[in-house]
Motif scaffolding. Structure first.
Motif, PDB file in Angstrom:
ATOM      1  N   ILE A 234     -12.035 -28.500  72.056  1.00 27.80           N
ATOM      2  CA  ILE A 234     -11.016 -29.534  71.911  1.00 27.80           C
ATOM      3  C   ILE A 234     -11.084 -30.457  73.120  1.00 27.80           C
ATOM      4  CG2 ILE A 234      -8.557 -30.042  71.634  1.00 27.80           C
ATOM      5  CD1 ILE A 234      -8.234 -27.061  70.766  1.00 27.80           C
ATOM      6  N   ASP A 235     -11.221 -31.740  72.868  1.00 24.85           N
ATOM      7  CA  ASP A 235     -11.111 -32.751  73.915  1.00 24.85           C
ATOM      8  C   ASP A 235      -9.932 -33.659  73.593  1.00 24.85           C
ATOM      9  OD1 ASP A 235     -13.412 -32.075  75.492  1.00 24.85           O
ATOM     10  OD2 ASP A 235     -14.657 -32.905  73.898  1.00 24.85           O
ATOM     11  N   GLY A 236      -9.221 -34.084  74.618  1.00 28.01           N
ATOM     12  CA  GLY A 236      -8.094 -34.969  74.400  1.00 28.01           C
ATOM     13  C   GLY A 236      -7.752 -35.747  75.653  1.00 28.01           C
ATOM     14  N   ARG A 237      -6.738 -36.600  75.538  1.00 28.13           N
ATOM     15  CA  ARG A 237      -6.273 -37.413  76.665  1.00 28.13           C
ATOM     16  C   ARG A 237      -4.783 -37.173  76.874  1.00 28.13           C
ATOM     17  NH1 ARG A 237      -9.538 -41.403  78.671  1.00 28.13           N
ATOM     18  NH2 ARG A 237     -11.413 -41.877  77.465  1.00 28.13           N
ATOM     19  N   GLY A 238      -4.388 -37.071  78.136  1.00 21.68           N
ATOM     20  CA  GLY A 238      -2.982 -36.977  78.481  1.00 21.68           C
ATOM     21  C   GLY A 238      -2.314 -38.333  78.441  1.00 21.68           C
ATOM     22  N   PRO A 239      -1.003 -38.386  78.705  1.00 24.46           N
ATOM     23  CA  PRO A 239      -0.237 -39.637  78.596  1.00 24.46           C
ATOM     24  C   PRO A 239      -0.721 -40.744  79.517  1.00 24.46           C
ATOM     25  CG  PRO A 239       1.230 -37.743  78.664  1.00 24.46           C
ATOM     26  CD  PRO A 239      -0.134 -37.230  78.984  1.00 24.46           C
ATOM     27  N   SER A 240      -1.335 -40.412  80.648  1.00 19.58           N
ATOM     28  CA  SER A 240      -1.824 -41.425  81.590  1.00 19.58           C
ATOM     29  C   SER A 240      -3.340 -41.524  81.598  1.00 19.58           C
ATOM     30  CB  SER A 240      -1.316 -41.115  83.006  1.00 19.58           C
ATOM     31  OG  SER A 240       0.101 -41.120  83.046  1.00 19.58           O
ATOM     32  N   GLY A 241      -3.963 -41.040  80.535  1.00 20.75           N
ATOM     33  CA  GLY A 241      -5.408 -41.133  80.415  1.00 20.75           C
ATOM     34  C   GLY A 241      -6.173 -39.953  80.973  1.00 20.75           C
ATOM     35  N   GLU A 242      -5.481 -38.923  81.467  1.00 16.83           N
ATOM     36  CA  GLU A 242      -6.156 -37.731  81.966  1.00 16.83           C
ATOM     37  C   GLU A 242      -6.956 -37.075  80.833  1.00 16.83           C
ATOM     38  OE1 GLU A 242      -1.757 -37.651  83.373  1.00 16.83           O
ATOM     39  OE2 GLU A 242      -2.868 -38.001  81.504  1.00 16.83           O
ATOM     40  N   LEU A 243      -8.070 -36.485  81.180  1.00 16.44           N
ATOM     41  CA  LEU A 243      -8.890 -35.812  80.177  1.00 16.44           C
ATOM     42  C   LEU A 243      -8.558 -34.328  80.128  1.00 16.44           C
ATOM     43  CD1 LEU A 243     -12.413 -37.415  80.760  1.00 16.44           C
ATOM     44  CD2 LEU A 243     -10.652 -38.070  79.102  1.00 16.44           C
ATOM     45  N   ALA A 244      -8.587 -33.773  78.936  1.00 18.95           N
ATOM     46  CA  ALA A 244      -8.453 -32.331  78.738  1.00 18.95           C
ATOM     47  C   ALA A 244      -9.701 -31.836  78.034  1.00 18.95           C
ATOM     48  CB  ALA A 244      -7.216 -32.013  77.903  1.00 18.95           C
ATOM     49  N   ARG A 245     -10.290 -30.783  78.561  1.00 15.45           N
ATOM     50  CA  ARG A 245     -11.474 -30.163  77.973  1.00 15.45           C
ATOM     51  C   ARG A 245     -11.170 -28.683  77.781  1.00 15.45           C
ATOM     52  NH1 ARG A 245     -16.918 -31.744  80.936  1.00 15.45           N
ATOM     53  NH2 ARG A 245     -17.662 -31.064  78.887  1.00 15.45           N
ATOM     54  N   LEU A 246     -11.030 -28.264  76.527  1.00 18.33           N
ATOM     55  CA  LEU A 246     -10.544 -26.937  76.199  1.00 18.33           C
ATOM     56  C   LEU A 246     -11.461 -26.305  75.158  1.00 18.33           C
ATOM     57  CD1 LEU A 246      -6.902 -28.157  75.472  1.00 18.33           C
ATOM     58  CD2 LEU A 246      -7.806 -27.470  77.703  1.00 18.33           C
ATOM     59  N   TRP A 247     -11.578 -24.990  75.215  1.00 20.39           N
ATOM     60  CA  TRP A 247     -12.287 -24.328  74.127  1.00 20.39           C
ATOM     61  C   TRP A 247     -11.884 -22.869  74.031  1.00 20.39           C
ATOM     62  CZ3 TRP A 247     -16.376 -20.609  74.425  1.00 20.39           C
ATOM     63  CH2 TRP A 247     -16.897 -20.370  75.696  1.00 20.39           C
ATOM     64  N   CYS A 248     -12.153 -22.302  72.860  1.00 19.46           N
ATOM     65  CA  CYS A 248     -11.825 -20.908  72.613  1.00 19.46           C
ATOM     66  C   CYS A 248     -12.895 -20.307  71.709  1.00 19.46           C
ATOM     67  CB  CYS A 248     -10.453 -20.771  71.962  1.00 19.46           C
ATOM     68  SG  CYS A 248     -10.304 -21.591  70.354  1.00 19.46           S
ATOM     69  N   SER A 249     -13.047 -19.005  71.805  1.00 21.71           N
ATOM     70  CA  SER A 249     -14.015 -18.310  70.959  1.00 21.71           C
ATOM     71  C   SER A 249     -13.608 -16.863  70.790  1.00 21.71           C
ATOM     72  CB  SER A 249     -15.420 -18.379  71.563  1.00 21.71           C
ATOM     73  OG  SER A 249     -16.346 -17.698  70.723  1.00 21.71           O
ATOM     74  N   MET A 250     -13.760 -16.350  69.561  1.00 18.53           N
ATOM     75  CA  MET A 250     -13.605 -14.918  69.346  1.00 18.53           C
ATOM     76  C   MET A 250     -14.970 -14.271  69.126  1.00 18.53           C
ATOM     77  SD  MET A 250     -11.981 -14.704  65.513  1.00 18.53           S
ATOM     78  CE  MET A 250     -12.889 -15.205  64.024  1.00 18.53           C
ATOM     79  N   ALA A 251     -16.038 -15.054  69.326  1.00 19.29           N
ATOM     80  CA  ALA A 251     -17.401 -14.563  69.137  1.00 19.29           C
ATOM     81  C   ALA A 251     -18.108 -14.277  70.453  1.00 19.29           C
ATOM     82  CB  ALA A 251     -18.222 -15.577  68.332  1.00 19.29           C
ATOM     83  N   ALA A 252     -17.458 -14.588  71.582  1.00 19.36           N
ATOM     84  CA  ALA A 252     -18.082 -14.386  72.891  1.00 19.36           C
ATOM     85  C   ALA A 252     -16.996 -14.271  73.946  1.00 19.36           C
ATOM     86  CB  ALA A 252     -19.021 -15.535  73.236  1.00 19.36           C
ATOM     87  N   ALA A 253     -17.287 -13.488  74.975  1.00 19.42           N
ATOM     88  CA  ALA A 253     -16.331 -13.303  76.075  1.00 19.42           C
ATOM     89  C   ALA A 253     -16.643 -14.266  77.211  1.00 19.42           C
ATOM     90  CB  ALA A 253     -16.381 -11.869  76.585  1.00 19.42           C
TER      91      ALA A 253
END
Length: 349
Positions: A234-253
């Protein structure tokens, strides 16, 4: 000509109260599974409250849970649990697919409710629950336990103090090897399985805790044969243009790290970023560690959400301070959009 004062080169102090200072309430546990065991242990060990009743569709299972935790009453149905006159509040620990139904069951019985994360399958279901809570004037909160922890308070206050300068990017990941040989519920669409609602809710909620709402969400995922997500980014932007880089997996630790990077300094959350024993380091651009926070209590992290819920109940509130309804709404909206883009649809939606 005077210059603006320099931002502090130290972490903000935690303002989270000692859970043992919260008033005592009587909990009823709905669905005595694995996470309910963790909750019951934390309440018994780290608060002045008690679990006085549990309810399951299987009376034998309810009795087993009651015996394990010294709980006074075991009910063979959820309806009997929420009708128990000695229960002050209900903790909903059923699978995601049933949170909506069981939260409404408790609220319609006049019981305040703490609902495991993810709060519901969708924002639409969450709104149904909040509407019922508002109509009844009943305290309702998402049991996103990390949002109640001392180091999350330190993170939020440090960002708000301007210590990092302008936030540039927030990063977090949560990977556990839970598929295909883990809990069967994670592979089942009818139980709202997949990585996102079970694991991804942690990084999404972390980004929301730091930034607030995310816009311009872009998501990619790898689906299982049954159509739930095994891995999602998941990539997204905060209210002031900050970047968020997130991810999740149940296939790997993964090591489950998180970072908040600013123009003046960064926060590095070592260990599992959402756990009670995580360390928060304030790091300068030249990699000098300026300050570090370690929680005073390193176990039974669920005690903090139980204690805050008890304080909110005593104060006559309908929302907790750490996880207000709007925070749950924002997290659910991000996960709705992520599922839409990845292509995960649960039966009955």
């Amino acid at each position: 000509m005077s210059s603006a004062p320099a931002a502090p080169a130290t972490l903000a102090a935690s303002t989270v109260p000692d859970p043992m200072d919260a008033p005592a309430i009587r909990w009823g546990v709905l669905a005595p599974g694995g996470i309910a065991n963790t909750f019951a242990d934390a309440v018994a060990t780290g608060t002045r409250s008690r679990v006085v009743a549990c309810g399951s569709r299987s009376l034998d299972r309810a009795r087993e849970f009651a015996q394990r935790h010294g709980v006074e009453r075991a009910h063979g149905s959820y309806a009997d649990l929420v009708a128990d006159p000695d229960v002050d509040a209900v903790y909903v620990a059923s699978p995601h697919s049933q949170h909506h139904e069981h939260a409404l069951l408790a609220l319609r019985a006049g019981k305040p409710v703490l609902v495991e994360k993810a709060f519901t399958r969708s924002l639409r279901e969450a709104e149904h629950v909040f509407d019922a809570a508002q109509a009844g004037g009943l305290l309702t909160a998402e049991a996103m336990w990390s949002r109640y922890l001392p180091h999350y308070d330190v993170i939020a206050r440090t960002v708000a103090a301007g210590t990092l300068g302008d936030v540039v990017v927030v990063e977090a990941d949560h990977g556990q090897l839970l598929y295909p040989d883990g809990p069967a519920r994670l592979s089942q669409p009818e139980l709202a399985g997949g990585a996102l609602l079970d694991l991804g809710v942690y990084p999404v909620s972390f980004a929301d805790h730091v930034l607030g709402s995310l816009a311009d969400v872009t998501a990619r995922g790898v689906l299982t044969d049954l159509g739930v997500d095994a891995t999602t980014t998941i990539d997204g932007r905060g209210p002031s243009g900050e970047l968020a880089r997130l991810w999740c997996s149940m296939a790997a630790a993964t090591a489950c790290p998180a970072r908040v990077v600013g123009t003046a300094a960064r926060l590095e959350i070592s260990g599992v970023f959402y756990a009670v024993d995580s360390r928060v380091r304030l790091v300068a651009p030249d990699d000098t560690v300026l300050d570090e926070f370690v929680a005073p209590v390193l176990d039974h992290g669920f005690r903090y959400q139980a204690a805050e819920f008890a304080r909110a109940l005593a104060a006559g509130r309908t929302q907790t301070w750490s996880m207000p309804w709007d925070a749950t709404r924002r997290v659910m909206a991000t996960m709705d959009e992520t599922r839409r883009q990845v292509g995960v649809v649960y039966p009955g939606e």
